[in-house]
Scaffold this motif. Structure first.
Motif, PDB file in Angstrom:
ATOM      1  N   GLU A 160       0.838  -1.196   0.000  1.00  0.00           N
ATOM      2  CA  GLU A 160       0.000   0.000   0.000  1.00  0.00           C
ATOM      3  C   GLU A 160       0.872   1.244   0.000  1.00  0.00           C
ATOM      4  N   TYR A 208       0.799   5.819   0.135  1.00  0.00           N
ATOM      5  CA  TYR A 208       0.071   7.077   0.315  1.00  0.00           C
ATOM      6  C   TYR A 208       0.305   7.911  -0.931  1.00  0.00           C
ATOM      7  N   LEU A 224      -4.544   6.576   1.457  1.00  0.00           N
ATOM      8  CA  LEU A 224      -3.917   5.258   1.485  1.00  0.00           C
ATOM      9  C   LEU A 224      -4.607   4.406   0.429  1.00  0.00           C
ATOM     10  N   MET A 225      -3.835   3.765  -0.451  1.00  0.00           N
ATOM     11  CA  MET A 225      -4.440   2.919  -1.490  1.00  0.00           C
ATOM     12  C   MET A 225      -3.489   1.791  -1.859  1.00  0.00           C
ATOM     13  N   ALA A 226      -4.020   0.805  -2.601  1.00  0.00           N
ATOM     14  CA  ALA A 226      -3.171  -0.297  -3.058  1.00  0.00           C
ATOM     15  C   ALA A 226      -2.104   0.254  -3.993  1.00  0.00           C
ATOM     16  N   ARG A 227      -0.900  -0.287  -3.886  1.00  0.00           N
ATOM     17  CA  ARG A 227       0.197   0.169  -4.734  1.00  0.00           C
ATOM     18  C   ARG A 227      -0.176   0.078  -6.218  1.00  0.00           C
ATOM     19  N   ALA A 278       3.335   1.340   4.664  1.00  0.00           N
ATOM     20  CA  ALA A 278       2.943   2.008   3.422  1.00  0.00           C
ATOM     21  C   ALA A 278       3.957   3.071   3.012  1.00  0.00           C
TER      22      ALA A 278
END
Ligand SMILES: [Zn+2]
Ligand SMILES: [Zn+2]
Length: 209
Positions: free
Chosen positions: A21, A23, A32-35, A59
């Protein structure tokens, strides 16, 4: 803050970002999200996802930026450093040498130039004799900037006794320019010595003034 510049080998972008994950600010603040979702967002814009700095936790803080291969550093012309003769001091060679910068070896070590023997070397405040007014202020500023930070635990808390010891050690460091950085104890009373000194006796039991 890092105390060393990062190596280009530590630059991470796109799939080389190890965190699952990240930022990323897509224009509405950090999220915040999935890479992989972040990489897709960057690709849609013809760019890449770059890890902003090495992740401290799970993250990675990231930015969208263009990356070209093979990776290389920006190129900037470097001027040869010049010796400023106002920065003189009475040197171990018995004559006047010049301060030229940071020794980059131990805390407080400065780079010096001896024109008589044509050699560069490192020197500490305590090894310097008389010096110019300019050199005195160079040394004062250099040592202030070189002071190690105060001790703190993982939560950023500082013990009262540690703080008092740090104040005393850095005050002495500003006079001597030496920071030994190893544990030692007084051979008379057994107290733990401040980290700037390489002596084997505490201030109270010192045989020298
Ligand atoms: Zn010299
Ligand atoms: Zn002692």
């Amino acid at each position: 803050m890092p105390d060393r510049m990062w190596s280009l080998a530590e630059f991470r972008f796109d799939e080389a970002i190890e965190a699952a994950e990240v930022y990323l600010d897509r224009g509405t603040g950090l999220e915040l999200m999935a890479r992989d979702e972040a990489i897709a967002f960057a690709r849609e814009r013809g760019a890449n996802l770059v890890a902003w700095w090495p992740p401290a936790g799970e993250a990675a803080p990231s930015v969208v930026a263009k990356v070209s291969l093979p990776l290389r550093w920006e190129r900037v012309p470097v001027e040869e450093p010049t010796v400023d003769e106002r920065l003189w001091f009475d040197a171990p060679c018995g004559r006047r040498d010049f301060l030229v910068g940071n020794g980059h070896t131990f805390v407080g070590r400065m780079a010096a130039w001896c024109p008589h023997e044509g050699v560069g070397y490192n020197v500490s405040r305590a090894e310097m004799g008389a010096m110019s007014e300019e050199a005195r202020y160079f040394v004062a500023g250099f040592l202030a900037g070189n002071e190690p930070g105060y001790p703190a635990d993982a939560d950023g808390e500082t013990d009262e006794a540690d703080l008092a010891a740090w104040r005393a050690a850095t005050a002495r460091f500003r006079r001597t320019g030496s920071w030994y950085g190893r544990w030692g104890t007084c051979q008379v009373c057994g107290c733990v010595l401040l980290p700037d000194t390489a002596d084997d006796r505490c201030h109270e039991h010192s045989t020298v003034g």
